[in-house]
Each structure stands twice: as C-alpha cells, then as structure tokens.
Scaffold this active site. Structure first.
Site, PDB file in Angstrom:
ATOM      1  N   LYS A  83      14.818  70.518  61.450  1.00  0.00           N
ATOM      2  CA  LYS A  83      15.075  71.807  60.803  1.00  0.00           C
ATOM      3  C   LYS A  83      16.565  71.970  60.514  1.00  0.00           C
ATOM      4  O   LYS A  83      17.419  71.576  61.318  1.00  0.00           O
ATOM      5  CB  LYS A  83      14.572  72.933  61.706  1.00  0.00           C
ATOM      6  CG  LYS A  83      14.592  74.328  61.079  1.00  0.00           C
ATOM      7  CD  LYS A  83      13.994  75.338  62.053  1.00  0.00           C
ATOM      8  CE  LYS A  83      14.002  76.756  61.491  1.00  0.00           C
ATOM      9  NZ  LYS A  83      13.423  77.724  62.453  1.00  0.00           N
ATOM     10  N   SER A 160       9.927  80.555  60.866  1.00  0.00           N
ATOM     11  CA  SER A 160      10.952  80.112  59.936  1.00  0.00           C
ATOM     12  C   SER A 160      11.021  78.594  59.761  1.00  0.00           C
ATOM     13  O   SER A 160      11.727  78.098  58.865  1.00  0.00           O
ATOM     14  CB  SER A 160      12.329  80.614  60.402  1.00  0.00           C
ATOM     15  OG  SER A 160      12.659  80.109  61.679  1.00  0.00           O
ATOM     16  N   SER A 184       8.487  80.817  65.433  1.00  0.00           N
ATOM     17  CA  SER A 184       8.865  80.019  64.268  1.00  0.00           C
ATOM     18  C   SER A 184       8.446  78.560  64.289  1.00  0.00           C
ATOM     19  O   SER A 184       8.555  77.884  63.274  1.00  0.00           O
ATOM     20  CB  SER A 184      10.386  80.098  64.053  1.00  0.00           C
ATOM     21  OG  SER A 184      10.735  81.367  63.566  1.00  0.00           O
TER      22      SER A 184
END
Length: 484
Positions: A83, A160, A184
């Site tokens: 990420k 996210s 997330s």
C-alpha cells in the site's frame, strides 16, 4: 516444467513459493507474468507505481541462489504489492495525495523489510483512498485515480487499502500489505472476494503485533496497523508468520468450536448480504460449529464514543511527526492538506485541522476505550467464545461516486446513510478495542458480487484466529476469479 500464464496467475502465495523453492517455476518468469498482468489491467488503477526493473532484478537474484539456500527462504520469489502509505526504499510513498507524489523514503517499513528478507519481491505500490481517510478508494489525485473493483469496474473495491485488494483479486499479485485503522484491510477484502487481516494492537507496546513506528503515513498511532492481505487465509498466516516470527498455526477442531454472533452486527443488512452470510452459517453449523447468539447491547454506544475522537484528534500530530521524521517534501500538515484532491478527504481534514473532536479525545482514550476493551474481553470470557463472527460489511460493493468520492448509500431502499458509516459499522469495534480481526470470503451474491465474513478474536490470539479462519475457508470454499 512449463507453466501457462493462467496456471501462474492462479497460484496462491503458498503455492507460488513452493513452486519456486523446488525449482519447478522460475521467479523471473513468474514476476514477468505478473508485471504483464498489471500492465494489461492498468485501467483498474490498482497500482500507483510498478517497479518493472527492480522486481525483475530481484527475481533473477532469487533464481541464481543455490537450491538449498532458496529452499530456506520462506517467501522465495513471492510477488507482493505494498500500500502506498507504507514506506518503501527506492519506491514512491505518496499515501495517494498530491503533496507527497514522487516522495521516496530512505528505508523500508519493518514489515516490508521482513518480507523482503524472507525472499519476497515488491512488484509496486498499491493505490488507496487518499491519506487512508475513507472506505471507497475513490481517489481524485491525478497520479492515482479511483480504484475499480475487478468483479465490476463500475463499483468500489472498498478501502482504504482498495488497491492492494483489487490487485490481489485481479491476479496481479497473490498477496500484499495494507493498513487498517477502522477496517481498511477487511472492508476491501470483503468487497473483492479476498482475505484481509488486522493484527492485535491493544494499547501499543508489547500488545502491538506489528511494529512499524514512523514508517507508515498515519491517521492514528492508537488505531493504525499494517496488515497482510491475500486470496486465502492460509497465505495471510504465511505472511504473518514471517513478519512476527510466529510458528505453525495451532490445531483447530471445528466440532464444538464456540462462535459468537453479536446481534448488533447482524442487524440492518442488505438482503443479498444476509442471504449469503446466513447460508455460510448453516455450512459451519453442519460441521459442528456451535453458534452462540450474544446480545452485546452496549457495543454500539461504547464504540461510538471512541473511534472518531481518537482518529480525528491524533491525525494532525501524527502526520506532522511522519513528515518531519521522513524529511518529506512538505513540512506541515496545513501545507499537505491544502493540496488534497479528494472532496471527502478535504472535508475530513478541515475537521482535523480545526481539531473539532479534541474536547472528546481524553475521555475517548482514557475512559470509553478501556470500557470497550473490558466489555469485549468479558464477552469472550463469559460466553466461552473462541471468536465472534458477523458480516464484514452490511452491504456489497456500491457504484463509484466520481463526484464526492464518498457520500451516501441506501440499503434496500432505506433512507440514505453516510457511506463510510455504513461500511465501517461492523469492522470498527475490533479497531477501536485493538483486538485482531479477519475477513474471509463467505460467498457470492446472485448478481456475482463477493461477500465477506469477519472473525474477531481475543487480544493476542492472532494465530488461533487465523487457524479458525483457515478451517472456515476450507469449508466455505474459494470464490471464482473475476472475469477480466
């Protein structure tokens, strides 16, 4: 042995490592196949950076190792995505926001470094909801763009960590790292038919399972953690073991396993989600799992007093600390916030800069959160529960909102409710109390959308929770790959 492209793409992380360790599969061939897949599916916006040369060079180094040395690497040749808010040496860490575009840290986050030391290869950085402050991964930054769900590119993948989940679901990589503050890793896992794990955080210190201080663009030091994501729970257990040094998973016997069903987290579900998850319950019950209804009447109230004040208050100081520690191109949170591209995130940061929940912070952290933690611990103990089980999200993936990024949703014709609140409701209690949470696929809706089930466990019981997850996924089965 000659592998077809489809055979390579179908490999789980565990299978890919075994094939490369044994010499049956070249790491360079495997990485080249995945890089080509990433390029072909660039329209998903799953990645913000693709490390073509670096990934291939790393794969060739794995192939050049003596057989015995290669066999000792627990992740030999495993391709992963990371990420874009997790520090990676030599690769951009932008957190999906314009002010950090092109910023390259000097060192890897510890969790990333442990994967690399074990033989993993970073393909690139995964797109995300800007600054991790959202659950849709609809990013308005020009270098990022909205992440699209591989099962239907008009829908959100969750967030996210939506880019990590989308890349895994699309067979761009078999595994990767996300971060989790309120859900997330687990929300995007549920919406993309993959698995996502939030490890124990507790009150920090020794209770925190993953230690990445100053190495992740933060929201909240109290709530944030890195978490592995993959297509199977077994693969998550593999990565978790490497990051933490934990040994084999404990043995699990399904018959007699006591699993709590918290009533508030089974209410107000979209019909198609209810249908899939209740069918999964019947499968588990037929295997001897004891399903225990638990009222948990205080859960919503306790959790509601904790999450928002902590995240909104801590974000300003925590982000500033990261900017300073990493010698970032912007030096203040005000300067960074001024360039936020996504309307929903800009609105949240207005509240962060104004510290709109600051007056509630001390009570949230020092009174309400300990009460919630005691309440969760007592539920496990008093009901003799091995885990709690519930739908990861109240609804399946919804259309991308390319105007606001995140606004409102309606569940089966109900009055519209805030999108973030709708998707966070079930994942947030594990986050606010610091206990481990795992989302795994439960099945597919009649329209072909994935649905997830979440398992939450007692603080520190991460490996046992993963073992339960492995047993459950063997019963429930894997989902079909998206047809892209």
């Amino acid at each position: 042995m000659t592998w077809t492209v489809d055979e390579q793409l179908a490999l789980t992380a565990t299978q890919a490592v075994a094939a490369i360790q044994s010499g049956r599969l070249s790491a360079a061939d495997y990485v080249a196949t995945l890089l080509a897949r990433a390029a072909a599916l660039a329209s998903l916006n799953a990645l913000t950076t693709l490390d073509l040369d670096g990934a291939l060079a790393a794969a060739r180094r794995i192939d050049a190792l003596p057989a015995a040395e290669k066999a000792r690497l627990p992740l030999a040749g495993l391709a992963v995505v990371v990420k874009d808010n997790i520090n990676t040496a030599g690769l951009q860490t932008s957190a999906g926001t314009p002010a950090l575009e092109g910023f390259v840290p000097d060192t890897n986050a510890p969790s990333v470094q442990r994967l690399i030391d074990a033989g993993a290869i970073v393909l690139g950085k995964a797109n995300m909801h800007e600054l991790a402050f959202g659950i849709t991964s609809t990013n308005f930054a020009t270098h990022a763009g909205p992440v699209r769900n591989p099962y239907d590119p008009t829908l959100i993948p969750g967030g996210s960590s939506g880019g990590t989940a989308a890349a895994i679901a699309a067979r761009i990589a078999p595994a990767g790292l996300g971060t989790d503050t309120g859900g997330s890793t687990r929300i995007p896992a549920a919406l993309t038919g993959t698995a996502g794990f939030r490890p124990s955080v507790g009150n920090g210190g020794a209770e925190r399972r993953y230690h990445d201080p100053g190495a992740v663009v933060p929201i909240s030091h109290t709530r944030d953690t890195v978490g592995p994501m993959a297509r199977t729970v077994a693969d998550i257990a593999l990565l978790d073991g490497v990051i933490t040094g934990a040994g084999a998973l404990p043995a699990i016997t399904l018959r007699g396993l006591r699993i709590g069903l918290p009533a508030p987290l089974w209410e107000g579900l979209e019909r198609q989600v209810a249908d899939v998850t209740k069918a999964a319950l019947k499968t588990l019950e037929a295997a001897g799992v004891v399903l225990v209804p638990v009222a948990m009447n205080e859960l919503d109230e306790l959790n509601g007093m904790v999450g928002g004040p902590i995240a909104i208050h801590e974000a300003r100081d925590d982000v500033l600390a990261w900017l300073v520690a990493n010698d970032a191109p912007v030096k203040t949170v005000v300067e960074m916030a001024a360039r936020i591209a996504s309307p929903d995130v800009r609105a949240i940061y207005d509240g962060v800069l104004d510290d709109i929940l600051g007056e509630r912070y001390e009570a949230a952290l020092n009174y309400w959160r300990p009460r919630l933690q005691r309440y969760m611990a007592a539920t496990f103990a008093d009901e003799r529960l091995d885990a709690l089980l519930f739908p990861t999200t109240r609804l399946a993936a919804v259309p991308i909102d390319d105007v606001n990024g995140s606004s409102t949703v309606s569940i089966d014709g109900s009055e519209p409710i805030d999108t973030m609140d709708a998707f966070l409701r079930n994942t947030d209690p594990a986050s606010t109390s610091g206990i481990p949470g795992l989302s795994l696929p439960a099945g597919m809706t009649a329209s072909g959308l994935p649905v997830g089930l979440e398992l939450d466990g007692p603080l520190g019981e991460d490996r046992r929770l993963l073992a339960i997850g492995v047993a459950f996924e063997q019963l429930l089965g894997a989902l079909p790959a998206p047809s892209i």
